[in-house]
Design a protein around this motif. Structure first.
Motif, PDB file in Angstrom:
ATOM      1  N   GLY A   9      86.083  57.967 -32.193  1.00  0.00           N
ATOM      2  CA  GLY A   9      85.462  56.802 -31.582  1.00  0.00           C
ATOM      3  C   GLY A   9      85.116  55.776 -32.649  1.00  0.00           C
ATOM      4  O   GLY A   9      85.033  56.075 -33.840  1.00  0.00           O
ATOM      5  N   TYR A  10      84.913  54.535 -32.207  1.00  0.00           N
ATOM      6  CA  TYR A  10      84.510  53.482 -33.129  1.00  0.00           C
ATOM      7  C   TYR A  10      83.703  52.437 -32.372  1.00  0.00           C
ATOM      8  O   TYR A  10      83.744  52.350 -31.148  1.00  0.00           O
ATOM      9  CB  TYR A  10      85.711  52.841 -33.817  1.00  0.00           C
ATOM     10  CG  TYR A  10      86.636  52.092 -32.886  1.00  0.00           C
ATOM     11  CD1 TYR A  10      86.538  50.723 -32.737  1.00  0.00           C
ATOM     12  CD2 TYR A  10      87.611  52.770 -32.156  1.00  0.00           C
ATOM     13  CE1 TYR A  10      87.384  50.037 -31.885  1.00  0.00           C
ATOM     14  CE2 TYR A  10      88.455  52.099 -31.306  1.00  0.00           C
ATOM     15  CZ  TYR A  10      88.340  50.726 -31.177  1.00  0.00           C
ATOM     16  OH  TYR A  10      89.177  50.050 -30.324  1.00  0.00           O
ATOM     17  N   CYS A  11      82.981  51.623 -33.117  1.00  0.00           N
ATOM     18  CA  CYS A  11      82.127  50.602 -32.535  1.00  0.00           C
ATOM     19  C   CYS A  11      82.888  49.277 -32.472  1.00  0.00           C
ATOM     20  O   CYS A  11      83.507  48.863 -33.446  1.00  0.00           O
ATOM     21  CB  CYS A  11      80.861  50.437 -33.366  1.00  0.00           C
ATOM     22  SG  CYS A  11      79.692  49.273 -32.638  1.00  0.00           S
ATOM     23  N   THR A  25      76.459  52.869 -38.384  1.00  0.00           N
ATOM     24  CA  THR A  25      77.064  54.096 -38.904  1.00  0.00           C
ATOM     25  C   THR A  25      77.358  55.122 -37.827  1.00  0.00           C
ATOM     26  O   THR A  25      78.070  56.079 -38.083  1.00  0.00           O
ATOM     27  CB  THR A  25      76.144  54.742 -39.956  1.00  0.00           C
ATOM     28  OG1 THR A  25      74.876  54.981 -39.344  1.00  0.00           O
ATOM     29  CG2 THR A  25      75.996  53.857 -41.173  1.00  0.00           C
ATOM     30  N   ASN A  26      76.789  54.921 -36.612  1.00  0.00           N
ATOM     31  CA  ASN A  26      77.042  55.884 -35.543  1.00  0.00           C
ATOM     32  C   ASN A  26      76.974  55.215 -34.173  1.00  0.00           C
ATOM     33  O   ASN A  26      76.718  54.017 -34.063  1.00  0.00           O
ATOM     34  CB  ASN A  26      76.070  57.065 -35.623  1.00  0.00           C
ATOM     35  CG  ASN A  26      74.628  56.623 -35.545  1.00  0.00           C
ATOM     36  OD1 ASN A  26      74.307  55.572 -35.016  1.00  0.00           O
ATOM     37  ND2 ASN A  26      73.746  57.455 -36.086  1.00  0.00           N
ATOM     38  N   LYS A  27      77.192  55.998 -33.137  1.00  0.00           N
ATOM     39  CA  LYS A  27      77.249  55.493 -31.769  1.00  0.00           C
ATOM     40  C   LYS A  27      75.900  54.921 -31.342  1.00  0.00           C
ATOM     41  O   LYS A  27      75.830  53.872 -30.693  1.00  0.00           O
ATOM     42  CB  LYS A  27      77.677  56.632 -30.839  1.00  0.00           C
ATOM     43  CG  LYS A  27      77.794  56.248 -29.391  1.00  0.00           C
ATOM     44  CD  LYS A  27      78.271  57.432 -28.560  1.00  0.00           C
ATOM     45  CE  LYS A  27      78.415  57.076 -27.102  1.00  0.00           C
ATOM     46  NZ  LYS A  27      78.912  58.216 -26.315  1.00  0.00           N
ATOM     47  N   CYS A  30      75.332  51.533 -32.774  1.00  0.00           N
ATOM     48  CA  CYS A  30      76.285  50.612 -32.156  1.00  0.00           C
ATOM     49  C   CYS A  30      75.753  50.111 -30.814  1.00  0.00           C
ATOM     50  O   CYS A  30      75.790  48.916 -30.523  1.00  0.00           O
ATOM     51  CB  CYS A  30      77.633  51.296 -31.973  1.00  0.00           C
ATOM     52  SG  CYS A  30      78.844  50.319 -31.065  1.00  0.00           S
ATOM     53  N   LEU A  31      75.245  51.032 -30.008  1.00  0.00           N
ATOM     54  CA  LEU A  31      74.725  50.659 -28.699  1.00  0.00           C
ATOM     55  C   LEU A  31      73.423  49.862 -28.808  1.00  0.00           C
ATOM     56  O   LEU A  31      73.143  49.003 -27.974  1.00  0.00           O
ATOM     57  CB  LEU A  31      74.524  51.912 -27.837  1.00  0.00           C
ATOM     58  CG  LEU A  31      75.807  52.705 -27.527  1.00  0.00           C
ATOM     59  CD1 LEU A  31      75.478  53.972 -26.755  1.00  0.00           C
ATOM     60  CD2 LEU A  31      76.811  51.855 -26.792  1.00  0.00           C
ATOM     61  N   GLU A  32      72.639  50.107 -29.880  1.00  0.00           N
ATOM     62  CA  GLU A  32      71.402  49.352 -30.100  1.00  0.00           C
ATOM     63  C   GLU A  32      71.678  47.876 -30.353  1.00  0.00           C
ATOM     64  O   GLU A  32      70.919  47.019 -29.908  1.00  0.00           O
ATOM     65  CB  GLU A  32      70.627  49.919 -31.299  1.00  0.00           C
ATOM     66  CG  GLU A  32      69.866  51.180 -31.010  1.00  0.00           C
ATOM     67  CD  GLU A  32      69.183  51.721 -32.255  1.00  0.00           C
ATOM     68  OE1 GLU A  32      69.153  51.019 -33.305  1.00  0.00           O
ATOM     69  OE2 GLU A  32      68.689  52.859 -32.192  1.00  0.00           O
ATOM     70  N   ILE A  33      72.734  47.565 -31.064  1.00  0.00           N
ATOM     71  CA  ILE A  33      73.029  46.155 -31.376  1.00  0.00           C
ATOM     72  C   ILE A  33      73.876  45.487 -30.295  1.00  0.00           C
ATOM     73  O   ILE A  33      74.276  44.338 -30.432  1.00  0.00           O
ATOM     74  CB  ILE A  33      73.724  46.007 -32.740  1.00  0.00           C
ATOM     75  CG1 ILE A  33      75.092  46.694 -32.727  1.00  0.00           C
ATOM     76  CG2 ILE A  33      72.859  46.539 -33.866  1.00  0.00           C
ATOM     77  CD1 ILE A  33      75.952  46.316 -33.917  1.00  0.00           C
ATOM     78  N   GLY A  34      74.137  46.206 -29.206  1.00  0.00           N
ATOM     79  CA  GLY A  34      74.883  45.626 -28.092  1.00  0.00           C
ATOM     80  C   GLY A  34      76.382  45.809 -28.187  1.00  0.00           C
ATOM     81  O   GLY A  34      77.134  45.114 -27.503  1.00  0.00           O
ATOM     82  N   GLY A  35      76.848  46.733 -28.997  1.00  0.00           N
ATOM     83  CA  GLY A  35      78.277  46.991 -29.127  1.00  0.00           C
ATOM     84  C   GLY A  35      78.771  47.986 -28.083  1.00  0.00           C
ATOM     85  O   GLY A  35      77.995  48.542 -27.307  1.00  0.00           O
ATOM     86  N   TRP A  37      81.011  51.523 -27.641  1.00  0.00           N
ATOM     87  CA  TRP A  37      81.601  52.665 -28.340  1.00  0.00           C
ATOM     88  C   TRP A  37      82.915  52.998 -27.649  1.00  0.00           C
ATOM     89  O   TRP A  37      82.946  53.350 -26.487  1.00  0.00           O
ATOM     90  CB  TRP A  37      80.653  53.859 -28.313  1.00  0.00           C
ATOM     91  CG  TRP A  37      81.099  54.947 -29.211  1.00  0.00           C
ATOM     92  CD1 TRP A  37      81.704  56.110 -28.852  1.00  0.00           C
ATOM     93  CD2 TRP A  37      80.997  54.971 -30.623  1.00  0.00           C
ATOM     94  NE1 TRP A  37      81.981  56.858 -29.951  1.00  0.00           N
ATOM     95  CE2 TRP A  37      81.560  56.187 -31.062  1.00  0.00           C
ATOM     96  CE3 TRP A  37      80.492  54.101 -31.572  1.00  0.00           C
ATOM     97  CZ2 TRP A  37      81.627  56.538 -32.400  1.00  0.00           C
ATOM     98  CZ3 TRP A  37      80.547  54.446 -32.907  1.00  0.00           C
ATOM     99  CH2 TRP A  37      81.119  55.660 -33.310  1.00  0.00           C
ATOM    100  N   ILE A  38      84.009  52.842 -28.360  1.00  0.00           N
ATOM    101  CA  ILE A  38      85.342  53.008 -27.780  1.00  0.00           C
ATOM    102  C   ILE A  38      85.998  54.256 -28.346  1.00  0.00           C
ATOM    103  O   ILE A  38      85.971  54.478 -29.562  1.00  0.00           O
ATOM    104  CB  ILE A  38      86.211  51.762 -28.063  1.00  0.00           C
ATOM    105  CG1 ILE A  38      85.558  50.541 -27.419  1.00  0.00           C
ATOM    106  CG2 ILE A  38      87.627  51.961 -27.532  1.00  0.00           C
ATOM    107  CD1 ILE A  38      86.253  49.248 -27.711  1.00  0.00           C
TER     108      ILE A  38
END
Length: 151
Positions: A9-11, A25-27, A30-35, A37-38
């Motif tokens: 997976g990646y952001c 650095t992790n999922k 990533c979700l905290e900054i609004g990205g 996870w793919i």
């Protein structure tokens, strides 16, 4: 194969900053900054997906992508990092074994078809000679002498 479960997976973030790769650095981050996870299209998260990934890698279809993802795999739900070359040995082994298996299957099928064709020609020739013998054209038990062949 379960060694790489959850590691492909990646952001993805629309607007990346210069410090993005250091901050995320992790999922979870990533979700905290609004990205988002793919997960990669080929992965080892489930048994069927892992089987398809191994099969496709073994046949040579997209093996370079899987090798790159394996080299960058960092951990479960971790952002891919600088490549490490340890995981690529798994891909090389899958490639070699897969190619050998496919080559043996192809050669076996080819030789089997050749043997069947040869047996079919022999049986066809024998039935042709028997039919001619019934008509009285040739004798069925007479072998044709081949020049240079001794009895």
């Amino acid at each position: 194969v379960s060694l790489y479960k959850g590691t492909f997976g990646y952001c993805f973030v629309e607007q990346q900053t210069t410090t993005f790769w250091k901050d995320v650095t992790n999922k979870e981050k990533c979700l905290e900054i609004g990205g988002m996870w793919i997960r990669r299209p080929r992965h080892f998260d489930t048994f069927p997906d892992g089987l398809v990934t191994v099969f496709m890698t073994g046949t040579g279809e997209g093996w370079h992508e899987v090798a790159a993802w394996v080299m960058m795999a960092n951990g479960v739900d971790e952002q891919p990092q600088t490549p490490n070359n340890v995981g690529v040995f798994l891909i090389i082994i899958i490639l070699i074994v897969g190619r050998l298996i496919l080559m043996n299957l192809f050669a076996g099928a080819l030789l089997d078809a050749w043997r069947e064709a040869r047996q079919g020609m022999t049986s066809h020739r024998d039935s042709y000679v028997r039919n001619l013998a019934k008509k009285g054209v040739v004798q069925a038990n007479v072998r044709r002498k081949i020049p240079g062949q001794e009895d």
